[in-house]
Write a protein that holds these residues in place. Sequence first.
Motif, PDB file in Angstrom:
ATOM      1  N   PRO A 278       0.810  -1.214   0.000  1.00 28.18           N
ATOM      2  CA  PRO A 278       0.000   0.000   0.000  1.00 28.18           C
ATOM      3  C   PRO A 278       0.847   1.269   0.000  1.00 28.18           C
ATOM      4  O   PRO A 278       1.842   1.359   0.723  1.00 28.18           O
ATOM      5  CB  PRO A 278      -0.817  -0.113   1.286  1.00 28.18           C
ATOM      6  CG  PRO A 278      -0.884  -1.568   1.569  1.00 28.18           C
ATOM      7  CD  PRO A 278       0.426  -2.125   1.104  1.00 28.18           C
TER       8      PRO A 278
ATOM      9  N   ASP B  27      -2.795   2.487   5.659  1.00 22.00           N
ATOM     10  CA  ASP B  27      -3.423   1.252   5.185  1.00 22.00           C
ATOM     11  C   ASP B  27      -2.557   0.051   5.536  1.00 22.00           C
ATOM     12  O   ASP B  27      -3.051  -0.984   5.991  1.00 22.00           O
ATOM     13  CB  ASP B  27      -3.636   1.314   3.671  1.00 22.00           C
ATOM     14  CG  ASP B  27      -4.759   2.261   3.271  1.00 22.00           C
ATOM     15  OD1 ASP B  27      -5.556   2.641   4.152  1.00 22.00           O
ATOM     16  OD2 ASP B  27      -4.840   2.607   2.079  1.00 22.00           O
TER      17      ASP B  27
ATOM     18  N   ASN C  79      -2.698  -0.839   9.128  1.00 16.66           N
ATOM     19  CA  ASN C  79      -3.982  -1.447   9.486  1.00 16.66           C
ATOM     20  C   ASN C  79      -4.131  -2.879   8.975  1.00 16.66           C
ATOM     21  O   ASN C  79      -5.187  -3.491   9.149  1.00 16.66           O
ATOM     22  CB  ASN C  79      -5.131  -0.590   8.967  1.00 16.66           C
ATOM     23  CG  ASN C  79      -5.285   0.691   9.758  1.00 16.66           C
ATOM     24  OD1 ASN C  79      -4.910   0.754  10.932  1.00 16.66           O
ATOM     25  ND2 ASN C  79      -5.827   1.727   9.129  1.00 16.66           N
TER      26      ASN C  79
ATOM     27  N   MET D 123      -3.275  -4.100   5.636  1.00 17.54           N
ATOM     28  CA  MET D 123      -3.423  -4.327   4.204  1.00 17.54           C
ATOM     29  C   MET D 123      -2.060  -4.652   3.595  1.00 17.54           C
ATOM     30  O   MET D 123      -1.070  -3.966   3.868  1.00 17.54           O
ATOM     31  CB  MET D 123      -4.033  -3.100   3.531  1.00 17.54           C
ATOM     32  CG  MET D 123      -5.411  -2.757   4.046  1.00 17.54           C
ATOM     33  SD  MET D 123      -6.087  -1.272   3.258  1.00 17.54           S
ATOM     34  CE  MET D 123      -7.571  -1.014   4.238  1.00 17.54           C
TER      35      MET D 123
ATOM     36  N   ASP E 167      -0.249   4.105   1.014  1.00 19.92           N
ATOM     37  CA  ASP E 167      -0.620   4.790   2.253  1.00 19.92           C
ATOM     38  C   ASP E 167      -0.134   3.962   3.443  1.00 19.92           C
ATOM     39  O   ASP E 167      -0.571   2.824   3.639  1.00 19.92           O
ATOM     40  CB  ASP E 167      -2.144   4.965   2.306  1.00 19.92           C
ATOM     41  CG  ASP E 167      -2.596   5.820   3.476  1.00 19.92           C
ATOM     42  OD1 ASP E 167      -2.065   5.624   4.589  1.00 19.92           O
ATOM     43  OD2 ASP E 167      -3.490   6.654   3.277  1.00 19.92           O
TER      44      ASP E 167
END
Length: 303
Positions: free
Chosen positions: A127, A132, A135, A137, A129
């Motif tokens: 990712p 992300d 979290n 991902m 970001d």
Amino acid sequence: MYRSSFLPRVFNDVDGAYPAFSTGTPIHYIKEGDYYEDFSMWDTYRALHPLINIWEPSRSGQMVYSLITKYEQGGWLPIFPCWNSYTAAMIVDHCISVIGDAYLKGVTGFDIQKGYEAMRKNAFETPADHGDYKNGMGRRALTSYLRHGYIPLEDPVAEAFHTEEQVSRTLEYAYDDYVLALVAKELGKEEDYRQLISRAGNYRNVIDPHTGYAQGKYADGRFLQEDNAFGFTSFITEGAPCHYTWYVPHDPKGLMEVMGGEEVYVAKLDSMFSERRYWHGNEPCHQVAYLFNYAGKPWKTQK
């Protein structure tokens, strides 16, 4: 059988309603079958899901459909989906194993093209970001794994429920890459197949040829110089190097070679039982007793 079937669990109501993955809204409706949540993936991909493929293939198809749906709703295939959310719990990327194994065994009820898109994204992308990624991902430490062919000790794998554990991650990523390679080949994606089947050999990068056991490795290619094969270490998940060395389910003959040959392989297997190193109480050992078969000594497995 009852105790092994607690997870994953049906998540939809009687009318098919279930909350969107990772956001909770909007409410979606599954038209046929059931929608599943709470995949304790590091635990169940090893034996339960392969059993369901044989025992209840239609239910397996619904589970795979649920995993692909999570990708469509959240943007990434989760690595350990629980509580209707992405998590970074446990290690590696075994939704790939579950989806790939089901597809290759002829299970239906899901879109394999969409599933391949999801699996490939996890195997090749991180990712953009950082939030992300934090979290849950994307694969943990994928950048290091792709750069070195293993995850070096210098990478602490900070954004994970289990930090470090670099060697265990490398070994299990190599297996997931093998599964995805077979799916790529079946779908005619030859370039992906070539890259992934090469990556399936990354397990060789963390087996120390001097000891024949899995060992921590630095970014410059040096193995950690410690006599630690039989003790718990930070680079192994819930076990010792002698437990995780055997985690090459896709290439036991190759493991024999890198360990030093069939005689060394069998002697080390024997020691797992004669020296009481085998630990049935946790997943990393569960395949070990069966590995004598690959050395032509099934009677040792039987014993």
